[in-house]
Write a protein that holds these residues in place. Structure first.
Motif, PDB file in Angstrom:
ATOM      1  N   GLN A  17       0.807  -1.217   0.000  1.00 47.58           N
ATOM      2  CA  GLN A  17       0.000   0.000   0.000  1.00 47.58           C
ATOM      3  C   GLN A  17       0.847   1.276   0.000  1.00 47.58           C
ATOM      4  OE1 GLN A  17      -2.997  -0.034   3.110  1.00 47.58           O
ATOM      5  NE2 GLN A  17      -3.328  -2.234   2.878  1.00 47.58           N
ATOM      6  N   VAL A  18       2.162   1.130  -0.152  1.00 51.51           N
ATOM      7  CA  VAL A  18       3.070   2.284  -0.059  1.00 51.51           C
ATOM      8  C   VAL A  18       2.679   3.392  -1.029  1.00 51.51           C
ATOM      9  CG1 VAL A  18       5.430   3.043  -0.505  1.00 51.51           C
ATOM     10  CG2 VAL A  18       5.034   1.006   0.883  1.00 51.51           C
ATOM     11  N   LEU A  19       2.305   3.030  -2.245  1.00 51.50           N
ATOM     12  CA  LEU A  19       1.979   4.035  -3.267  1.00 51.50           C
ATOM     13  C   LEU A  19       0.468   4.216  -3.435  1.00 51.50           C
ATOM     14  CD1 LEU A  19       4.713   3.266  -5.943  1.00 51.50           C
ATOM     15  CD2 LEU A  19       4.725   4.980  -4.128  1.00 51.50           C
ATOM     16  N   THR A  20      -0.283   3.820  -2.429  1.00 55.01           N
ATOM     17  CA  THR A  20      -1.721   4.068  -2.440  1.00 55.01           C
ATOM     18  C   THR A  20      -1.991   5.456  -1.870  1.00 55.01           C
ATOM     19  OG1 THR A  20      -2.197   1.724  -2.094  1.00 55.01           O
ATOM     20  CG2 THR A  20      -3.959   3.300  -1.586  1.00 55.01           C
ATOM     21  N   PRO A  21      -2.677   6.324  -2.613  1.00 55.42           N
ATOM     22  CA  PRO A  21      -2.954   7.677  -2.095  1.00 55.42           C
ATOM     23  C   PRO A  21      -3.673   7.632  -0.763  1.00 55.42           C
ATOM     24  CG  PRO A  21      -3.489   7.552  -4.424  1.00 55.42           C
ATOM     25  CD  PRO A  21      -3.202   6.142  -3.977  1.00 55.42           C
ATOM     26  N   ASP A  22      -3.299   8.508   0.138  1.00 53.36           N
ATOM     27  CA  ASP A  22      -3.976   8.612   1.423  1.00 53.36           C
ATOM     28  C   ASP A  22      -5.403   9.084   1.171  1.00 53.36           C
ATOM     29  OD1 ASP A  22      -4.880   9.748   4.027  1.00 53.36           O
ATOM     30  OD2 ASP A  22      -2.837   9.300   4.650  1.00 53.36           O
ATOM     31  N   SER A  23      -6.354   8.409   1.772  1.00 53.61           N
ATOM     32  CA  SER A  23      -7.765   8.706   1.513  1.00 53.61           C
ATOM     33  C   SER A  23      -8.159  10.109   1.944  1.00 53.61           C
ATOM     34  CB  SER A  23      -8.661   7.683   2.217  1.00 53.61           C
ATOM     35  OG  SER A  23      -8.480   7.749   3.620  1.00 53.61           O
ATOM     36  N   ARG A  24      -7.361  10.733   2.822  1.00 49.09           N
ATOM     37  CA  ARG A  24      -7.690  12.088   3.271  1.00 49.09           C
ATOM     38  C   ARG A  24      -7.480  13.132   2.180  1.00 49.09           C
ATOM     39  NH1 ARG A  24      -4.722  10.874   8.945  1.00 49.09           N
ATOM     40  NH2 ARG A  24      -3.608   9.538   7.474  1.00 49.09           N
ATOM     41  N   TRP A  25      -6.745  12.766   1.135  1.00 49.67           N
ATOM     42  CA  TRP A  25      -6.634  13.646  -0.034  1.00 49.67           C
ATOM     43  C   TRP A  25      -7.762  13.398  -1.020  1.00 49.67           C
ATOM     44  CZ3 TRP A  25      -3.629  17.601   0.432  1.00 49.67           C
ATOM     45  CH2 TRP A  25      -2.429  17.531   1.134  1.00 49.67           C
ATOM     46  N   THR A  26      -8.137  12.154  -1.159  1.00 47.48           N
ATOM     47  CA  THR A  26      -9.103  11.806  -2.208  1.00 47.48           C
ATOM     48  C   THR A  26     -10.548  11.958  -1.757  1.00 47.48           C
ATOM     49  OG1 THR A  26      -8.883   9.472  -1.569  1.00 47.48           O
ATOM     50  CG2 THR A  26      -7.492  10.248  -3.364  1.00 47.48           C
ATOM     51  N   GLN A  27     -10.791  12.037  -0.452  1.00 46.27           N
ATOM     52  CA  GLN A  27     -12.149  12.256   0.053  1.00 46.27           C
ATOM     53  C   GLN A  27     -12.370  13.750   0.249  1.00 46.27           C
ATOM     54  OE1 GLN A  27     -12.547   9.958   3.629  1.00 46.27           O
ATOM     55  NE2 GLN A  27     -12.457   7.987   2.571  1.00 46.27           N
TER      56      GLN A  27
END
Length: 199
Positions: free
Chosen positions: A11-21
Protein backbone atom coordinates in the motif's frame (compact mmCIF):
# COMPACT_ATOMS: atom_id res chain seq x y z
CA UNK A 1 -5.96 10.69 17.91
CA UNK A 2 -5.35 7.44 16.03
CA UNK A 3 -1.80 6.49 15.06
CA UNK A 4 -0.85 6.30 11.40
CA UNK A 5 1.34 3.18 11.48
CA UNK A 6 3.93 2.07 8.93
CA UNK A 7 2.05 1.36 5.72
CA UNK A 8 2.04 -2.22 4.42
CA UNK A 9 4.43 -2.70 1.53
CA UNK A 10 1.65 -3.32 -0.96
CA UNK A 11 0.00 0.00 0.00
CA UNK A 12 3.07 2.28 -0.06
CA UNK A 13 1.98 4.03 -3.27
CA UNK A 14 -1.72 4.07 -2.44
CA UNK A 15 -2.95 7.68 -2.10
CA UNK A 16 -3.98 8.61 1.42
CA UNK A 17 -7.76 8.71 1.51
CA UNK A 18 -7.69 12.09 3.27
CA UNK A 19 -6.63 13.65 -0.03
CA UNK A 20 -9.10 11.81 -2.21
CA UNK A 21 -12.15 12.26 0.05
CA UNK A 22 -13.65 15.70 -0.28
CA UNK A 23 -10.70 17.19 -2.14
CA UNK A 24 -10.79 14.54 -4.90
CA UNK A 25 -7.16 15.46 -5.53
CA UNK A 26 -5.07 13.48 -8.01
CA UNK A 27 -1.28 13.16 -7.92
CA UNK A 28 -0.72 15.30 -11.01
CA UNK A 29 -2.64 18.20 -9.45
CA UNK A 30 -0.84 17.75 -6.15
CA UNK A 31 2.56 17.89 -7.88
CA UNK A 32 1.60 20.90 -10.00
CA UNK A 33 0.49 22.82 -6.92
CA UNK A 34 3.80 22.18 -5.16
CA UNK A 35 5.85 23.05 -8.26
CA UNK A 36 4.44 26.61 -8.18
CA UNK A 37 6.66 27.46 -5.22
CA UNK A 38 10.28 27.88 -6.23
CA UNK A 39 13.45 29.61 -5.07
CA UNK A 40 15.54 31.47 -7.62
CA UNK A 41 19.15 30.60 -8.37
CA UNK A 42 20.61 33.45 -6.27
CA UNK A 43 19.50 31.56 -3.16
CA UNK A 44 22.44 29.55 -1.74
CA UNK A 45 22.39 25.83 -2.52
CA UNK A 46 22.28 24.76 1.14
CA UNK A 47 19.13 26.83 1.64
CA UNK A 48 17.57 25.57 -1.58
CA UNK A 49 18.21 21.97 -0.52
CA UNK A 50 16.32 22.48 2.75
CA UNK A 51 13.46 23.96 0.73
CA UNK A 52 13.49 21.04 -1.73
CA UNK A 53 13.38 18.63 1.22
CA UNK A 54 10.22 20.42 2.33
CA UNK A 55 8.68 20.27 -1.15
CA UNK A 56 9.48 16.59 -1.61
CA UNK A 57 8.04 15.71 1.80
CA UNK A 58 4.88 17.63 0.88
CA UNK A 59 4.77 15.67 -2.38
CA UNK A 60 4.99 12.29 -0.61
CA UNK A 61 2.35 13.38 1.88
CA UNK A 62 -0.01 12.44 -0.96
CA UNK A 63 0.63 8.84 0.14
CA UNK A 64 0.92 9.51 3.89
CA UNK A 65 -1.06 12.56 5.03
CA UNK A 66 0.80 13.13 8.28
CA UNK A 67 4.02 13.85 6.40
CA UNK A 68 2.53 17.33 6.06
CA UNK A 69 3.77 18.11 9.57
CA UNK A 70 7.29 17.01 8.59
CA UNK A 71 7.07 19.12 5.44
CA UNK A 72 6.09 22.19 7.43
CA UNK A 73 8.97 21.71 9.86
CA UNK A 74 11.45 21.38 6.97
CA UNK A 75 9.98 24.49 5.35
CA UNK A 76 10.64 26.48 8.51
CA UNK A 77 14.15 25.00 8.73
CA UNK A 78 14.79 26.38 5.24
CA UNK A 79 13.51 29.78 6.36
CA UNK A 80 15.80 29.89 9.38
CA UNK A 81 18.75 28.66 7.30
CA UNK A 82 18.16 31.47 4.80
CA UNK A 83 18.01 34.12 7.54
CA UNK A 84 21.18 32.77 9.15
CA UNK A 85 23.04 32.75 5.82
CA UNK A 86 22.06 36.36 5.07
CA UNK A 87 22.95 37.48 8.60
CA UNK A 88 26.39 35.91 8.24
CA UNK A 89 26.84 37.62 4.87
CA UNK A 90 26.06 40.97 6.47
CA UNK A 91 28.16 40.18 9.57
CA UNK A 92 25.02 40.49 11.71
CA UNK A 93 25.02 36.94 13.05
CA UNK A 94 25.91 36.03 16.62
CA UNK A 95 26.52 32.50 17.82
CA UNK A 96 23.35 32.17 19.88
CA UNK A 97 20.99 33.95 17.47
CA UNK A 98 17.87 31.84 17.05
CA UNK A 99 14.98 31.99 14.61
CA UNK A 100 13.17 34.82 16.39
CA UNK A 101 16.29 36.97 16.71
CA UNK A 102 17.13 36.40 13.04
CA UNK A 103 13.61 37.41 12.01
CA UNK A 104 13.86 40.55 14.12
CA UNK A 105 17.18 41.42 12.49
CA UNK A 106 15.67 40.95 9.02
CA UNK A 107 12.86 43.35 9.96
CA UNK A 108 15.10 46.02 11.45
CA UNK A 109 17.56 45.82 8.55
CA UNK A 110 14.62 45.95 6.10
CA UNK A 111 15.74 42.86 4.25
CA UNK A 112 12.04 41.97 4.14
CA UNK A 113 9.47 44.31 2.59
CA UNK A 114 5.83 43.64 1.77
CA UNK A 115 6.32 44.86 -1.80
CA UNK A 116 8.28 41.66 -2.45
CA UNK A 117 5.50 39.41 -1.11
CA UNK A 118 3.65 40.00 -4.38
CA UNK A 119 1.73 36.71 -4.56
CA UNK A 120 0.71 37.06 -0.93
CA UNK A 121 -0.55 40.59 -1.57
CA UNK A 122 -2.62 39.36 -4.52
CA UNK A 123 -4.23 36.72 -2.30
CA UNK A 124 -4.99 39.35 0.34
CA UNK A 125 -6.61 41.60 -2.28
CA UNK A 126 -8.66 38.72 -3.69
CA UNK A 127 -9.92 37.71 -0.24
CA UNK A 128 -10.84 41.31 0.58
CA UNK A 129 -12.84 41.70 -2.62
CA UNK A 130 -14.53 38.32 -2.09
CA UNK A 131 -15.59 39.31 1.42
CA UNK A 132 -16.62 42.73 0.16
CA UNK A 133 -18.95 41.18 -2.41
CA UNK A 134 -20.43 38.94 0.30
CA UNK A 135 -21.04 41.95 2.55
CA UNK A 136 -22.77 43.87 -0.26
CA UNK A 137 -24.89 40.83 -1.16
CA UNK A 138 -26.02 40.65 2.48
CA UNK A 139 -26.95 44.36 2.50
CA UNK A 140 -24.09 45.21 4.85
CA UNK A 141 -22.03 48.42 4.52
CA UNK A 142 -19.53 48.42 1.66
CA UNK A 143 -16.04 48.36 3.23
CA UNK A 144 -14.61 49.85 0.03
CA UNK A 145 -11.88 48.55 -2.26
CA UNK A 146 -8.81 46.80 -0.88
CA UNK A 147 -5.83 48.95 -0.01
CA UNK A 148 -2.42 47.63 1.00
CA UNK A 149 -1.19 48.57 4.45
CA UNK A 150 0.74 51.81 4.75
CA UNK A 151 3.24 49.88 6.86
CA UNK A 152 5.80 48.51 4.40
CA UNK A 153 6.43 45.46 6.61
CA UNK A 154 3.00 44.22 7.71
CA UNK A 155 3.41 40.75 6.17
CA UNK A 156 7.03 40.61 7.24
CA UNK A 157 6.10 41.40 10.85
CA UNK A 158 3.38 38.75 10.78
CA UNK A 159 5.93 36.21 9.53
CA UNK A 160 8.40 37.29 12.23
CA UNK A 161 5.74 36.70 14.88
CA UNK A 162 4.15 33.53 13.50
CA UNK A 163 6.87 31.35 11.96
CA UNK A 164 9.19 31.04 14.99
CA UNK A 165 6.19 30.06 17.14
CA UNK A 166 5.06 27.52 14.55
CA UNK A 167 8.58 26.07 14.22
CA UNK A 168 8.90 25.72 18.00
CA UNK A 169 5.55 23.93 18.19
CA UNK A 170 6.54 21.58 15.35
CA UNK A 171 10.01 20.89 16.78
CA UNK A 172 8.81 20.23 20.32
CA UNK A 173 6.20 17.57 19.80
CA UNK A 174 3.25 19.40 18.29
CA UNK A 175 0.86 17.09 16.46
CA UNK A 176 -0.99 19.70 14.40
CA UNK A 177 -1.69 19.39 10.70
CA UNK A 178 -2.05 22.25 8.22
CA UNK A 179 -3.82 20.76 5.17
CA UNK A 180 -3.41 23.95 3.14
CA UNK A 181 0.38 24.05 3.11
CA UNK A 182 0.36 26.39 0.12
CA UNK A 183 -0.14 29.47 2.31
CA UNK A 184 3.03 28.77 4.30
CA UNK A 185 5.04 27.77 1.22
CA UNK A 186 3.96 30.94 -0.57
CA UNK A 187 5.10 33.27 2.20
CA UNK A 188 8.33 31.40 2.96
CA UNK A 189 9.38 31.17 -0.69
CA UNK A 190 8.80 34.90 -1.17
CA UNK A 191 10.62 35.63 2.08
CA UNK A 192 13.68 33.61 1.12
CA UNK A 193 13.81 34.95 -2.43
CA UNK A 194 13.93 38.54 -1.25
CA UNK A 195 16.75 37.78 1.17
CA UNK A 196 18.93 37.03 -1.85
CA UNK A 197 17.99 39.55 -4.55
CA UNK A 198 19.44 39.19 -8.05
CA UNK A 199 22.55 41.34 -8.70
Amino acid sequence: MSVDALKPLDQVLTPDSRWTQGYNLILEEHHAGIAEFELHTQVPEEVRQHFENARNTWLYAFFEYRLLSVSLLMLLVSCEAALKFRAKQEKRFKKNDGFQKLMNTAISERWLLDAHFSATLKIQAWRWERDRETAIDMDQPDPGPWKPSEDAQTIARWAAWFFPKLRNEAAHGGTFLHPNASRHFRVVSELINQLFPPP
